[in-house]
Design a protein around this motif. Structure first.
Motif, PDB file in Angstrom:
ATOM      1  N   ILE A   1       0.852  -1.196   0.000  1.00 25.71           N
ATOM      2  CA  ILE A   1       0.000   0.000   0.000  1.00 25.71           C
ATOM      3  C   ILE A   1       0.880   1.235   0.000  1.00 25.71           C
ATOM      4  N   THR A   2       0.491   2.227  -0.809  1.00 24.90           N
ATOM      5  CA  THR A   2       1.177   3.516  -0.775  1.00 24.90           C
ATOM      6  C   THR A   2       0.176   4.613  -0.436  1.00 24.90           C
ATOM      7  N   ALA A   3       0.644   5.605   0.317  1.00 23.85           N
ATOM      8  CA  ALA A   3      -0.134   6.805   0.615  1.00 23.85           C
ATOM      9  C   ALA A   3       0.815   7.982   0.415  1.00 23.85           C
ATOM     10  N   HIS A   4       0.857   8.490  -0.799  1.00 26.06           N
ATOM     11  CA  HIS A   4       1.826   9.523  -1.186  1.00 26.06           C
ATOM     12  C   HIS A   4       1.142  10.882  -1.141  1.00 26.06           C
ATOM     13  N   GLY A   5       1.474  11.697  -0.135  1.00 26.85           N
ATOM     14  CA  GLY A   5       0.860  13.010   0.005  1.00 26.85           C
ATOM     15  C   GLY A   5      -0.609  12.948   0.351  1.00 26.85           C
ATOM     16  N   LEU A   6      -1.024  11.911   1.035  1.00 22.52           N
ATOM     17  CA  LEU A   6      -2.432  11.735   1.402  1.00 22.52           C
ATOM     18  C   LEU A   6      -2.761  12.280   2.782  1.00 22.52           C
ATOM     19  N   CYS A   7      -1.943  11.964   3.761  1.00 24.00           N
ATOM     20  CA  CYS A   7      -2.308  12.234   5.154  1.00 24.00           C
ATOM     21  C   CYS A   7      -2.537  13.713   5.437  1.00 24.00           C
ATOM     22  N   ASN A   8      -1.811  14.598   4.731  1.00 22.82           N
ATOM     23  CA  ASN A   8      -1.947  16.033   5.020  1.00 22.82           C
ATOM     24  C   ASN A   8      -3.307  16.593   4.620  1.00 22.82           C
ATOM     25  N   VAL A   9      -4.086  15.866   3.818  1.00 25.68           N
ATOM     26  CA  VAL A   9      -5.421  16.344   3.462  1.00 25.68           C
ATOM     27  C   VAL A   9      -6.508  15.650   4.281  1.00 25.68           C
ATOM     28  N   LEU A  10      -6.105  14.916   5.321  1.00 26.02           N
ATOM     29  CA  LEU A  10      -7.046  14.242   6.205  1.00 26.02           C
ATOM     30  C   LEU A  10      -6.948  14.833   7.604  1.00 26.02           C
ATOM     31  N   ASN A  11      -8.077  15.232   8.176  1.00 26.08           N
ATOM     32  CA  ASN A  11      -8.056  15.686   9.565  1.00 26.08           C
ATOM     33  C   ASN A  11      -7.872  14.466  10.470  1.00 26.08           C
ATOM     34  N   PRO A  12      -7.555  14.656  11.735  1.00 24.64           N
ATOM     35  CA  PRO A  12      -7.241  13.510  12.601  1.00 24.64           C
ATOM     36  C   PRO A  12      -8.312  12.418  12.642  1.00 24.64           C
ATOM     37  N   ALA A  13      -9.585  12.802  12.697  1.00 22.46           N
ATOM     38  CA  ALA A  13     -10.644  11.790  12.752  1.00 22.46           C
ATOM     39  C   ALA A  13     -10.693  10.988  11.456  1.00 22.46           C
ATOM     40  N   ALA A  14     -10.604  11.680  10.315  1.00 23.86           N
ATOM     41  CA  ALA A  14     -10.631  10.991   9.020  1.00 23.86           C
ATOM     42  C   ALA A  14      -9.394  10.123   8.851  1.00 23.86           C
ATOM     43  N   LEU A  15      -8.247  10.632   9.293  1.00 21.96           N
ATOM     44  CA  LEU A  15      -7.000   9.872   9.184  1.00 21.96           C
ATOM     45  C   LEU A  15      -7.095   8.563   9.941  1.00 21.96           C
ATOM     46  N   SER A  16      -7.613   8.599  11.148  1.00 19.52           N
ATOM     47  CA  SER A  16      -7.727   7.386  11.958  1.00 19.52           C
ATOM     48  C   SER A  16      -8.605   6.349  11.276  1.00 19.52           C
ATOM     49  N   ALA A  17      -9.710   6.783  10.678  1.00 24.90           N
ATOM     50  CA  ALA A  17     -10.612   5.862  10.005  1.00 24.90           C
ATOM     51  C   ALA A  17      -9.950   5.249   8.769  1.00 24.90           C
TER      52      ALA A  17
ATOM     53  N   ALA B   1     -16.792  26.598   5.657  1.00 26.76           N
ATOM     54  CA  ALA B   1     -17.661  25.924   4.698  1.00 26.76           C
ATOM     55  C   ALA B   1     -18.070  24.526   5.139  1.00 26.76           C
ATOM     56  N   THR B   2     -17.151  23.815   5.766  1.00 26.63           N
ATOM     57  CA  THR B   2     -17.396  22.393   6.057  1.00 26.63           C
ATOM     58  C   THR B   2     -17.270  22.018   7.528  1.00 26.63           C
ATOM     59  N   GLY B   3     -16.689  22.921   8.332  1.00 24.78           N
ATOM     60  CA  GLY B   3     -16.436  22.592   9.732  1.00 24.78           C
ATOM     61  C   GLY B   3     -15.162  21.807   9.947  1.00 24.78           C
ATOM     62  N   ARG B   4     -14.377  21.602   8.866  1.00 25.81           N
ATOM     63  CA  ARG B   4     -13.134  20.835   8.954  1.00 25.81           C
ATOM     64  C   ARG B   4     -12.015  21.563   8.231  1.00 25.81           C
ATOM     65  N   SER B   5     -10.790  21.418   8.736  1.00 25.28           N
ATOM     66  CA  SER B   5      -9.631  21.992   8.072  1.00 25.28           C
ATOM     67  C   SER B   5      -9.352  21.255   6.772  1.00 25.28           C
ATOM     68  N   ALA B   6      -8.772  21.958   5.818  1.00 29.90           N
ATOM     69  CA  ALA B   6      -8.400  21.328   4.552  1.00 29.90           C
ATOM     70  C   ALA B   6      -7.053  20.628   4.648  1.00 29.90           C
ATOM     71  N   LEU B   7      -6.157  21.154   5.487  1.00 31.79           N
ATOM     72  CA  LEU B   7      -4.784  20.653   5.555  1.00 31.79           C
ATOM     73  C   LEU B   7      -4.356  20.468   7.003  1.00 31.79           C
ATOM     74  N   THR B   8      -3.657  19.367   7.267  1.00 26.99           N
ATOM     75  CA  THR B   8      -3.027  19.124   8.559  1.00 26.99           C
ATOM     76  C   THR B   8      -1.675  18.482   8.291  1.00 26.99           C
ATOM     77  N   PHE B   9      -0.603  19.149   8.678  1.00 26.25           N
ATOM     78  CA  PHE B   9       0.737  18.609   8.444  1.00 26.25           C
ATOM     79  C   PHE B   9       1.203  17.868   9.701  1.00 26.25           C
ATOM     80  N   TYR B  10       1.366  16.551   9.579  1.00 25.16           N
ATOM     81  CA  TYR B  10       1.711  15.708  10.710  1.00 25.16           C
ATOM     82  C   TYR B  10       3.220  15.462  10.759  1.00 25.16           C
TER      83      TYR B  10
END
Length: 252
Positions: A101-117, A160-169
């Motif tokens: 599995i690869t996740a290339h530049g994916l995690c930064n567009v997921l907020n913590p709750a979405a990332l965990s799922a 607009a959505t109640g969620r951040s667009a970017l999170t740099f982990y």
């Protein structure tokens, strides 16, 4: 297609040849191209963006790929690439069905709750002994000019959505997150230092802010979108921050 050096370096020490692979968050298909070039027997490129899905199919698959849309639409001929238009929270693949599995530049567009799922879903489709490559960006330095642009994009997204667009982990955060989900940490390497944020990158983020603005109340969204456009023009381009690659293995 030309495979970016970041993808080639990230995959160089992974056993891609003959493997069933998943590109989680296909973007424009660069990693799918890298996996195929490295000898993957099958690549599933998953994205919930129809434009990205079609771009990946055209750039990487040509007549040797297949697009499966949310409505079951298929195009191209089945061979080594299948582009799946789907949400990463519910990947349309069976349990334990992929080897890498690869996740290339994916995690930064997921907020913590979405990332965990998504992390849980990646674990579900990974076969015992699978490899995982996660490439992403450290938080930007305090003096980076593009921090202001990304902050404006996040502000519009939150309105607009109640969620951040970017999170740099930080790399340490993602390492611990995946280890906590059952993966064994293998290695970390730097892909870019500094990262070259080009004018086209900055313009894309300004465009993202504008797309969120249409769903904001009153004139606040328009004001923030205009601010993002000005910042992108003023900054032009900037080289700052670090892109890293983490590799993991799932116990057999």
């Amino acid at each position: 297609m030309d495979v970016p050096r970041t993808v080639t370096v990230a995959l160089a020490d992974r056993p891609v040849e003959g493997r069933r692979c998943l590109e989680a968050g296909a973007g424009v298909g660069s990693t799918s191209g890298g996996l195929l070039a490295a000898g993957a027997s099958r690549v599933y490129a998953v994205t919930d963006d129809r434009e990205h899905a079609r771009t990946t199919l055209e750039r990487v698959g040509g007549e040797s790929g297949r697009l499966v849309g949310a409505n079951g639409e298929r195009s191209g001929t089945a061979d080594r690439l299948a582009v799946l238009e789907a949400d990463l929270h519910a990947i349309p693949l069976p349990d334990k069905s992929v080897d890498l599995i690869t996740a290339h530049g994916l995690c930064n567009v997921l907020n913590p709750a979405a990332l965990s799922a998504v992390v849980d879903e990646l674990h579900r489709v990974a076969a015992p002994g699978s490899h995982l490559v996660v490439d992403d960006y450290d938080p930007l330095p305090d003096d980076a000019a593009i921090r202001d642009l990304f902050a404006v994009e996040n502000a519009v997204a939150e309105l607009a959505t109640g969620r951040s667009a970017l999170t740099f982990y930080p790399s340490s955060f993602l390492r611990d997150l995946f280890v906590g989900d059952g993966w064994t940490f293998d290695r970390e390497r730097t892909l870019l230092d500094p990262v070259p944020w080009t004018a086209s990158h900055l313009s894309a983020h300004a465009d993202a802010a504008a797309s969120f603005a249409v769903n904001c109340p009153d004139d606040v969204g328009d004001s923030l979108a205009a601010r993002a456009e000005r910042l992108a023009a003023e900054i032009g381009n900037e080289s700052t921050g670090r892109m890293y690659s983490l590799a993991f293995r799932l116990p057999t």
